[in-house]
Design a protein around this motif. Structure first.
Motif, PDB file in Angstrom:
ATOM      1  N   ALA A 170       1.080   4.229  -2.870  1.00  0.00           N
ATOM      2  CA  ALA A 170       0.616   5.565  -2.512  1.00  0.00           C
ATOM      3  C   ALA A 170       1.366   6.653  -3.280  1.00  0.00           C
ATOM      4  O   ALA A 170       0.838   7.750  -3.456  1.00  0.00           O
ATOM      5  CB  ALA A 170       0.757   5.784  -1.011  1.00  0.00           C
ATOM      6  N   THR A 208      -6.047  14.110   3.353  1.00  0.00           N
ATOM      7  CA  THR A 208      -6.358  12.780   2.830  1.00  0.00           C
ATOM      8  C   THR A 208      -7.436  12.887   1.764  1.00  0.00           C
ATOM      9  O   THR A 208      -8.534  13.398   2.033  1.00  0.00           O
ATOM     10  CB  THR A 208      -6.809  11.855   3.956  1.00  0.00           C
ATOM     11  N   PRO A 229       0.814  -1.232   0.000  1.00  0.00           N
ATOM     12  CA  PRO A 229       0.000   0.000   0.000  1.00  0.00           C
ATOM     13  C   PRO A 229       0.836   1.266   0.000  1.00  0.00           C
ATOM     14  O   PRO A 229       0.542   2.209  -0.726  1.00  0.00           O
ATOM     15  CB  PRO A 229      -0.838  -0.145   1.281  1.00  0.00           C
ATOM     16  N   SER A 230       1.909   1.311   0.822  1.00  0.00           N
ATOM     17  CA  SER A 230       2.728   2.522   0.874  1.00  0.00           C
ATOM     18  C   SER A 230       3.467   2.747  -0.441  1.00  0.00           C
ATOM     19  O   SER A 230       3.700   3.899  -0.836  1.00  0.00           O
ATOM     20  CB  SER A 230       3.717   2.434   2.036  1.00  0.00           C
ATOM     21  N   HIS A 272      -3.987   2.323   3.338  1.00  0.00           N
ATOM     22  CA  HIS A 272      -2.960   3.371   3.361  1.00  0.00           C
ATOM     23  C   HIS A 272      -3.570   4.626   2.739  1.00  0.00           C
ATOM     24  O   HIS A 272      -4.133   4.582   1.644  1.00  0.00           O
ATOM     25  CB  HIS A 272      -1.720   2.935   2.566  1.00  0.00           C
ATOM     26  N   SER A 297      -5.062   1.117   9.954  1.00  0.00           N
ATOM     27  CA  SER A 297      -4.230   0.667   8.832  1.00  0.00           C
ATOM     28  C   SER A 297      -4.541  -0.766   8.413  1.00  0.00           C
ATOM     29  O   SER A 297      -4.013  -1.223   7.396  1.00  0.00           O
ATOM     30  CB  SER A 297      -2.748   0.767   9.204  1.00  0.00           C
ATOM     31  N   GLN A 298      -5.390  -1.478   9.180  1.00  0.00           N
ATOM     32  CA  GLN A 298      -5.707  -2.864   8.846  1.00  0.00           C
ATOM     33  C   GLN A 298      -6.936  -3.305   9.630  1.00  0.00           C
ATOM     34  O   GLN A 298      -7.236  -2.768  10.694  1.00  0.00           O
ATOM     35  CB  GLN A 298      -4.525  -3.780   9.182  1.00  0.00           C
ATOM     36  N   ASP A 331       9.003   6.100   8.692  1.00  0.00           N
ATOM     37  CA  ASP A 331       8.022   7.164   8.787  1.00  0.00           C
ATOM     38  C   ASP A 331       8.559   8.409   8.084  1.00  0.00           C
ATOM     39  O   ASP A 331       9.677   8.438   7.559  1.00  0.00           O
ATOM     40  CB  ASP A 331       7.707   7.477  10.252  1.00  0.00           C
ATOM     41  N   LYS A 339      11.273   0.291   5.526  1.00  0.00           N
ATOM     42  CA  LYS A 339      10.042   1.032   5.728  1.00  0.00           C
ATOM     43  C   LYS A 339      10.240   2.016   6.873  1.00  0.00           C
ATOM     44  O   LYS A 339      10.640   1.652   7.954  1.00  0.00           O
ATOM     45  CB  LYS A 339       8.881   0.090   6.055  1.00  0.00           C
TER      46      LYS A 339
END
Length: 616
Positions: free
Chosen positions: A81, A175, A77-78, A167, A149-150, A452, A450
């Protein structure tokens, strides 16, 4: 030993009592009962401890397997994005052509990644594009409202459990949509069923934060409640849209299960079981393993009969010792019976010892196989990461190495001409490039991990452009290419200098590759003000042949390249887009009448209108 006269009647009465056969029979029965009880208790306790230890190891294996399965597509997903196709879709959700392009891309990625569905929704949960026609789960809007997120949801058609990863898609700090990736957990449940059949009918349950079973190796317990649920709670669970309309029966498991010793439980339609659990806190799940106690109790019964035989042996021994003064025939007969009983006991003990040793060897073999499987999975993961690092390193370090070789050859000629100052300058440049290569490798590892959002500093855009042109000076000289640079001297942008230089090197290098076979080779770098000077638009144009419409749509896909085999890995634009995205901007591509244009926007620290240009 002489007994005093007052105690002689009592001693004689006790001797007569000990000499009676009935008393010895009572004593033998008492010893058998005692041996039966003690052997049963000790054997069952030992069997439970062994079963609990084995079940604990398997529970950890199941937990690792579940966590690995759920985290196998966590990167997807990231990564999607930052895809320009999806960014363009959420920017114009009503554009039918963009929806069609996004759907085709999602369908390709869905097949390659091995997921079941990938779709994009707007901020209100309406599906904009998907890998296939679908109806979004009822829990989607609830999860979006909670910024989760899930989440898990039941498949109304098959009754199996689906895992959804979300995501957000953000533009200008808000958003505007959500990417959703779904895959089904039915294959994992089937694996658990098969493992349960091969491990003494072990049952596995996975319960969510509402203590409702969402995965189970026993289909009859699917969507059952672990504890007791009153009518009001059942109505609330059915109205939550998490599960099918029919909630299963109450399993009546204790609220707290022992994590190591295990808790004996009885469930509907199942024999006595040993229950153990493990909390999977990041997912809010409760993994429960239920092991069949039938074999343990059967072993305990056999051990109890062995204990009873031992007690009987002791009773017979006492009877033999008390009857030594009887006739020699009775003594011989008693000895024969004792030997026979002893031989039977030894045979039984040897048989049980052999069975226990065989069972122990089988358990050791199973544990070794599971450890080997875990090692192979870990090694596979390490090789995948190593491959990703090697591919990126070979692509990003190739250009600085070429520049180092050119500077080294230039230094040799300068030494021959006696220009030591110029040689020292070249050596300093070579040292700077080596340092830059080490920074590039560190950045490649950071990109593969991964992370932030990370803070950025302030960088001079003109200095970064000059440094990138310097790295490619030997190539531009061979191609007789010119560079038209219009960047204000005092312009500083919010970016990390080394990574910004890496983006520019990728774009300039691609431009030089595109202009190799062209008569006019001109590279243009310009900066335009946006948002009243708050942001700077950096535009890189070349006079190459450009790309087709089909290739333009795939420029930012990993490992896609229009270069001949062996000349490109298809990672430069992907890494550049990732770096620009971390700076808060977006890298875009556009076809020109002659050539290509790549542009990206950055936040401005300071702006000076004074211009500067440079020819290569």
């Amino acid at each position: 030993m002489l007994v005093p006269a007052p105690f002689r009647p009592r001693a004689m009465h006790l001797a007569r009592l000990l000499g009676r056969p009935g008393f010895h029979l009572f004593l033998t029965g008492l010893l058998m009962a005692l041996g039966f009880t003690l052997a049963h208790i000790l054997s069952e306790r030992s069997g439970r401890e062994q079963l609990s230890a084995l079940s604990t190891e398997r529970l950890e294996l199941y937990a690792s397997n579940l966590a690995a399965e759920l985290g196998r597509h966590a990167y997807l997903p990231s990564l999607l994005a930052i895809d320009p196709t999806l960014q363009a879709l959420v920017a114009a959700p009503g554009d039918t052509q963009r929806r069609l392009q996004a759907g085709q891309m999602l369908a390709r990625i869905n097949v390659r990644a091995g997921t079941h569905q990938i779709f994009v929704t707007d901020a209100q949960g309406q599906v904009l594009s998907a890998s296939e026609t679908l109806t979004p789960p009822a829990r989607l809007r609830e999860a979006m409202a909670q910024e989760r997120s899930q989440f898990f949801a039941a498949d109304d058609k098959t009754g199996s459990t689906d895992f959804y990863m979300l995501h957000p898609l953000r533009q200008q700090g808000r958003t505007v949509g959500v990417i959703v990736v779904r895959f089904n957990l039915a294959p994992l449940e089937a694996t658990w069923v098969d493992m349960g059949l091969r491990t003494q009918r072990e049952r596995i349950l996975v319960a969510d934060d509402q203590d409702v079973v969402i995965m189970s190796s026993e289909q009859a317990w699917k969507y059952a409640v672990l504890d007791r649920a009153d009518p009001s709670r059942r109505a609330a669970l059915q109205a939550s849209a998490r599960y099918p309309q029919d909630i299963g029966p109450d399993l009546d498991l204790p609220a707290t299960l022992q994590a190591h010793e295990g808790t004996p439980v009885s469930l509907p339609g199942a024999p006595a079981l040993l229950a153990q659990q493990r909390q999977i806190l990041p997912l809010g799940l409760r993994l429960v393993a239920l092991s069949d106690l039938g074999e343990v109790r059967r072993q305990a019964r056999l051990a109890a009969w062995g204990g009873a035989a031992g007690g009987a042996s002791i009773g017979l021994l006492v009877l033999y010792l008390s009857s030594r003064r009887r006739a020699l025939r009775q003594l011989t007969q008693t000895q024969a019976e004792l030997r026979q009983a002893h031989a039977q006991l030894e045979q039984l003990v040897d048989s049980r010892t052999a069975e226990l040793r065989q069972t122990n060897d089988a358990l050791k073999t199973q544990i070794a196989q599971r450890l080997q499987t875990e090692g192979e999975l870990l090694q596979t993961s390490k090789l995948a990461v190593l491959g990703q690092m090697s591919a990126g390193l070979s692509h990003e370090v190739n250009q600085p190495l070429t520049a180092l070789r050119a500077l080294a050859r230039n230094s040799i000629r300068l030494l021959e001409n006696g220009r030591q100052d110029a040689v020292a300058t070249n050596l300093q440049l070579m040292d700077d490039m080596v340092e830059r290569m080490s920074q590039i490798t560190r950045q490649l590892k950071s990109f593969a991990r991964k992370s932030d959002e990370r803070g950025v500093g302030s960088a001079s855009l003109l200095d970064c452009v000059r440094a990138a042109l310097l790295l490619l000076e030997h190539r531009s000289r061979l191609l007789h290419a010119t560079a038209d640079v219009e960047v204000p001297v005092g312009l500083r942008v919010r970016a990390e200098p080394n990574r910004l230089e890496q983006v520019l090197v990728n774009l300039f290098g691609n431009a030089l590759d595109a202009m190799q076979n062209e008569a006019e080779r001109r590279l243009v770098v310009r900066v335009l003000a946006q948002d009243g000077g708050q942001r700077a638009l950096v535009r890189v144009q070349d006079s190459g042949a450009g790309v087709s419409d089909a290739d333009l749509a795939r420029l930012f896909e990993p490992f896609f390249t229009t270069k001949p085999a062996g000349e490109g890995l298809g990672l430069g634009l992907v890494i550049s887009a990732k770096i620009v995205h971390e700076f808060g901007g977006t890298l875009r591509a556009e076809r020109l009448e002659h050539g290509m244009s790549f542009e990206f926007d950055l936040a401005v620290d300071t702006w000076d209108a004074t211009g500067d240009s440079q020819d290569v």
